[in-house]
Scaffold this motif. Structure first.
Motif, PDB file in Angstrom:
ATOM      1  N   ILE A 171       0.836  -1.206   0.000  1.00 12.32           N
ATOM      2  CA  ILE A 171       0.000   0.000   0.000  1.00 12.32           C
ATOM      3  C   ILE A 171       0.865   1.248   0.000  1.00 12.32           C
ATOM      4  CG2 ILE A 171      -1.667   1.305   1.374  1.00 12.32           C
ATOM      5  CD1 ILE A 171      -2.886  -1.341   2.232  1.00 12.32           C
ATOM      6  N   LEU A 172       1.984   1.221   0.742  1.00 16.98           N
ATOM      7  CA  LEU A 172       2.892   2.372   0.753  1.00 16.98           C
ATOM      8  C   LEU A 172       3.496   2.605  -0.636  1.00 16.98           C
ATOM      9  CD1 LEU A 172       4.743   1.973   4.165  1.00 16.98           C
ATOM     10  CD2 LEU A 172       3.013   3.652   3.556  1.00 16.98           C
ATOM     11  N   ASP A 173       3.845   1.533  -1.329  1.00 17.42           N
ATOM     12  CA  ASP A 173       4.375   1.665  -2.690  1.00 17.42           C
ATOM     13  C   ASP A 173       3.332   2.276  -3.617  1.00 17.42           C
ATOM     14  OD1 ASP A 173       6.814   0.653  -2.002  1.00 17.42           O
ATOM     15  OD2 ASP A 173       6.359  -1.405  -2.614  1.00 17.42           O
ATOM     16  N   LYS A 197      -2.008  20.426   1.446  1.00 16.50           N
ATOM     17  CA  LYS A 197      -1.507  19.085   1.730  1.00 16.50           C
ATOM     18  C   LYS A 197      -2.615  18.177   2.264  1.00 16.50           C
ATOM     19  CE  LYS A 197       3.348  20.153   2.698  1.00 16.50           C
ATOM     20  NZ  LYS A 197       4.422  20.130   3.722  1.00 16.50           N
ATOM     21  N   ALA A 198      -3.431  18.726   3.166  1.00 15.98           N
ATOM     22  CA  ALA A 198      -4.545  17.949   3.706  1.00 15.98           C
ATOM     23  C   ALA A 198      -5.539  17.583   2.612  1.00 15.98           C
ATOM     24  CB  ALA A 198      -5.239  18.732   4.818  1.00 15.98           C
ATOM     25  N   ARG A 199      -5.778  18.504   1.699  1.00 17.56           N
ATOM     26  CA  ARG A 199      -6.702  18.232   0.597  1.00 17.56           C
ATOM     27  C   ARG A 199      -6.134  17.153  -0.331  1.00 17.56           C
ATOM     28  NH1 ARG A 199      -8.660  23.647  -1.972  1.00 17.56           N
ATOM     29  NH2 ARG A 199      -9.115  23.912   0.246  1.00 17.56           N
ATOM     30  N   MET A 200      -4.847  17.198  -0.583  1.00 19.93           N
ATOM     31  CA  MET A 200      -4.231  16.187  -1.444  1.00 19.93           C
ATOM     32  C   MET A 200      -4.233  14.809  -0.783  1.00 19.93           C
ATOM     33  SD  MET A 200      -0.980  17.880  -3.401  1.00 19.93           S
ATOM     34  CE  MET A 200      -0.614  16.259  -4.055  1.00 19.93           C
ATOM     35  N   LEU A 201      -3.992  14.776   0.530  1.00 19.77           N
ATOM     36  CA  LEU A 201      -4.012  13.498   1.236  1.00 19.77           C
ATOM     37  C   LEU A 201      -5.404  12.878   1.224  1.00 19.77           C
ATOM     38  CD1 LEU A 201      -1.724  14.242   4.315  1.00 19.77           C
ATOM     39  CD2 LEU A 201      -1.215  12.769   2.373  1.00 19.77           C
ATOM     40  N   THR A 202      -6.437  13.734   1.322  1.00 18.22           N
ATOM     41  CA  THR A 202      -7.802  13.225   1.249  1.00 18.22           C
ATOM     42  C   THR A 202      -8.084  12.629  -0.126  1.00 18.22           C
ATOM     43  OG1 THR A 202      -8.512  14.922   2.831  1.00 18.22           O
ATOM     44  CG2 THR A 202     -10.223  13.833   1.551  1.00 18.22           C
ATOM     45  N   ALA A 203      -7.605  13.313  -1.160  1.00 15.04           N
ATOM     46  CA  ALA A 203      -7.795  12.792  -2.516  1.00 15.04           C
ATOM     47  C   ALA A 203      -6.956  11.541  -2.759  1.00 15.04           C
ATOM     48  CB  ALA A 203      -7.426  13.869  -3.527  1.00 15.04           C
ATOM     49  N   LEU A 204      -5.899  11.367  -1.976  1.00 20.40           N
ATOM     50  CA  LEU A 204      -5.038  10.202  -2.134  1.00 20.40           C
ATOM     51  C   LEU A 204      -5.667   8.939  -1.564  1.00 20.40           C
ATOM     52  CD1 LEU A 204      -2.102   9.450  -3.084  1.00 20.40           C
ATOM     53  CD2 LEU A 204      -1.397   9.795  -0.715  1.00 20.40           C
ATOM     54  N   LEU A 205      -6.579   9.102  -0.606  1.00 16.94           N
ATOM     55  CA  LEU A 205      -7.169   7.942   0.046  1.00 16.94           C
ATOM     56  C   LEU A 205      -8.000   7.092  -0.905  1.00 16.94           C
ATOM     57  CD1 LEU A 205      -8.311   9.467   3.469  1.00 16.94           C
ATOM     58  CD2 LEU A 205      -6.421   7.897   3.052  1.00 16.94           C
ATOM     59  N   VAL A 206      -8.703   7.729  -1.845  1.00 21.19           N
ATOM     60  CA  VAL A 206      -9.599   6.988  -2.736  1.00 21.19           C
ATOM     61  C   VAL A 206      -8.825   6.022  -3.641  1.00 21.19           C
ATOM     62  CG1 VAL A 206     -11.331   7.175  -4.559  1.00 21.19           C
ATOM     63  CG2 VAL A 206     -11.347   8.794  -2.646  1.00 21.19           C
ATOM     64  N   PRO A 207      -7.820   6.482  -4.412  1.00 22.93           N
ATOM     65  CA  PRO A 207      -7.105   5.519  -5.268  1.00 22.93           C
ATOM     66  C   PRO A 207      -6.324   4.475  -4.482  1.00 22.93           C
ATOM     67  CG  PRO A 207      -6.043   7.669  -5.332  1.00 22.93           C
ATOM     68  CD  PRO A 207      -7.337   7.860  -4.624  1.00 22.93           C
ATOM     69  N   VAL A 208      -5.793   4.849  -3.313  1.00 19.54           N
ATOM     70  CA  VAL A 208      -5.057   3.872  -2.509  1.00 19.54           C
ATOM     71  C   VAL A 208      -6.003   2.788  -1.991  1.00 19.54           C
ATOM     72  CG1 VAL A 208      -3.772   3.544  -0.367  1.00 19.54           C
ATOM     73  CG2 VAL A 208      -3.199   5.437  -1.882  1.00 19.54           C
ATOM     74  N   THR A 209      -7.193   3.197  -1.540  1.00 22.18           N
ATOM     75  CA  THR A 209      -8.173   2.221  -1.061  1.00 22.18           C
ATOM     76  C   THR A 209      -8.630   1.300  -2.177  1.00 22.18           C
ATOM     77  OG1 THR A 209      -8.930   3.831   0.594  1.00 22.18           O
ATOM     78  CG2 THR A 209     -10.361   1.954   0.144  1.00 22.18           C
ATOM     79  N   VAL A 210      -8.896   1.889  -3.348  1.00 23.17           N
ATOM     80  CA  VAL A 210      -9.299   1.070  -4.498  1.00 23.17           C
ATOM     81  C   VAL A 210      -8.196   0.091  -4.876  1.00 23.17           C
ATOM     82  CG1 VAL A 210      -9.905   1.146  -6.941  1.00 23.17           C
ATOM     83  CG2 VAL A 210     -10.908   2.803  -5.368  1.00 23.17           C
ATOM     84  N   GLY A 211      -6.951   0.556  -4.858  1.00 27.61           N
ATOM     85  CA  GLY A 211      -5.825  -0.320  -5.174  1.00 27.61           C
ATOM     86  C   GLY A 211      -5.678  -1.449  -4.168  1.00 27.61           C
ATOM     87  N   ARG A 214      -8.276  -4.011  -4.922  1.00 25.18           N
ATOM     88  CA  ARG A 214      -7.908  -4.745  -6.139  1.00 25.18           C
ATOM     89  C   ARG A 214      -6.843  -5.797  -5.838  1.00 25.18           C
ATOM     90  NH1 ARG A 214      -6.279  -0.766  -8.701  1.00 25.18           N
ATOM     91  NH2 ARG A 214      -4.028  -1.076  -8.500  1.00 25.18           N
ATOM     92  N   ARG A 215      -5.854  -5.421  -5.012  1.00 25.67           N
ATOM     93  CA  ARG A 215      -4.820  -6.393  -4.638  1.00 25.67           C
ATOM     94  C   ARG A 215      -5.421  -7.533  -3.827  1.00 25.67           C
ATOM     95  NH1 ARG A 215       0.637  -4.643  -4.812  1.00 25.67           N
ATOM     96  NH2 ARG A 215       0.872  -2.510  -5.601  1.00 25.67           N
ATOM     97  N   ALA A 216      -6.390  -7.213  -2.964  1.00 25.65           N
ATOM     98  CA  ALA A 216      -7.024  -8.256  -2.162  1.00 25.65           C
ATOM     99  C   ALA A 216      -7.797  -9.236  -3.049  1.00 25.65           C
ATOM    100  CB  ALA A 216      -7.962  -7.623  -1.140  1.00 25.65           C
ATOM    101  N   GLU A 217      -8.492  -8.717  -4.055  1.00 23.34           N
ATOM    102  CA  GLU A 217      -9.212  -9.599  -4.979  1.00 23.34           C
ATOM    103  C   GLU A 217      -8.250 -10.473  -5.768  1.00 23.34           C
ATOM    104  OE1 GLU A 217     -11.619  -7.084  -7.372  1.00 23.34           O
ATOM    105  OE2 GLU A 217     -13.072  -6.657  -5.783  1.00 23.34           O
TER     106      GLU A 217
END
Length: 266
Positions: A171-173, A197-211, A214-217
Motif C-alpha cells: 500500500i505504501l508503494d 496538503k490535507a486536501r491532497m491526502l484526502t484525494a489520495l485515500l480513494v485511489p489507494v483504497t481502491v488499489g 484490487r490487490r485483495a481480490e
C-alpha cells in the motif's frame, strides 16, 4: 516512504534474540505491556526503562532504530503532554496565561504518559525487528491453538496477520507511485501549504483504497486457483521448537514484571 517505515521490518543481526521461538517473544511482549501498565511510579518506570535498554542492546540493533519506530507518533505524544499539563492540577504553577496555567503535577503526569508510550512503542518494535512475518504467523497460530475448543480459528487469525503485514509495504508503494504522478503534474506536496496538503491526502485515500481492494481480490483469486483451503491438514517447512533459552527469556520477563508490581506497592 517505504524506507521510513520501521514497524514490520526484519533487521537480522544474528543475535540470540533473533533465534528465539516467536511464541516466547509474543509472550514476552504481552508481559511487557502488563509491566508498562503496572508501572505507576517513577522508580518503577526508570527500572523498566533500564531493563528495556538491556534487552534492546542484546538484539545488536542500534537504540536509535527503536526510537525511530516511535517517531511517527510524536504528534500524538505532544498532544497527550499538552492535555495532561492543562488537565492535571497541583503543585507549583510553572506557567500561566489568563485562566490557563500549567502546574508541576500536570507536567509530571504528561512526561510520565509520554515516557510510557515511547517505551511501549519502541520496545514492541523488537518483535518485528527480530521475527520474520512467517515466523510471527506461526507464533500467533501456535499461541492461539488452545482456543480452537471454543470455536476460534488460529489459522484464520494467523492468515489475517500475515496478509496485513505484507499489505503494508504494498500500500505504501502504491501511495508513493500516486504521489509521484501528482508531483509530475505540478502538485508537489513538499511545496504546498498545510491546507493544500490535507486536501491532497484526502484525494489520495480513494485511489489507494481502491488499489488495496484490487490487490485483495487478486490475492483471493490466486489462493483459490492454487487450491488453498482453511482448515486443510498441512505441514510446516520449519516447525517451531521450544528450548530452554525460550523458557529463560520468558522467565526474565516474569521476574521483571513481579519487580515492577512490587515497586509499585512500596
Amino acid at each position: 516512504m517505504r524506507e521510513k517505515l520501521l514497524i514490520g521490518r526484519l533487521i537480522d543481526t544474528g543475535s540470540p534474540v533473533h533465534g528465539l521461538d516467536p511464541r516466547a517473544k509474543l509472550t514476552a511482549m504481552l508481559l511487557y505491556a502488563a509491566m508498562v501498565v503496572a508501572a505507576r511510579s517513577w522508580p518503577a518506570l526508570l527500572g523498566l526503562t533500564a531493563f528495556s535498554f538491556i534487552v534492546m542492546a542484546s538484539t545488536r540493533i542500534p537504540l536509535r532504530t527503536y526510537l525511530k519506530a516511535a517517531k511517527p507518533l510524536r504528534v500524538l505524544m505532544l498532544f497527550i503532554l499538552i492535555v495532561q499539563c492543562l488537565a492535571v492540577k497541583g503543585g507549583r504553577v510553572l506557567a500561566a496565561a489568563g485562566s490557563w496555567h500549567v502546574d508541576s503535577a500536570g507536567l509530571e503526569a504528561g512526561a510520565y504518559a509520554v515516557v510510557r508510550m515511547v517505551l511501549l512503542v519502541s520496545f514492541t518494535a523488537l518483535l518485528t525487528f527480530t521475527t520474520s512475518p512467517g515466523q510471527l504467523n506461526q507464533g500467533v497460530e501456535g499461541m492461539l491453538r488452545p482456543f480452537t475448543r471454543i470455536g476460534i480459528s488460529p489459522e484464520r487469525l494467523a492468515l489475517m496477520t500475515g496478509i496485513a503485514l505484507r499489505f503494508i509495504p504494498a500500500i505504501l508503494d502504491e501511495a508513493q507511485t500516486i504521489m509521484k504522478a501528482q508531483a509530475s503534474r505540478g502538485a508537489d506536496m513538499k511545496e504546498l501549504p498545510w491546507k493544500e496538503k490535507a486536501r491532497m491526502l484526502t484525494a489520495l485515500l480513494v485511489p489507494v483504497t481502491v488499489g488495496a481492494f484490487r490487490r485483495a481480490e487478486d490475492l483471493t483469486a490466486s489462493m483459490e486457483s492454487r487450491g488453498y483451503r482453511l482448515g486443510a491438514p498441512r505441514t510446516q517447512y520449519r516447525p517451531l521448537i521450544w528450548s530452554y533459552r525460550d523458557t529463560g527469556f520468558v522467565a526474565v520477563f516474569v521476574l521483571m514484571c513481579l519487580i515492577v508490581v512490587w515497586i509499585g506497592w512500596i
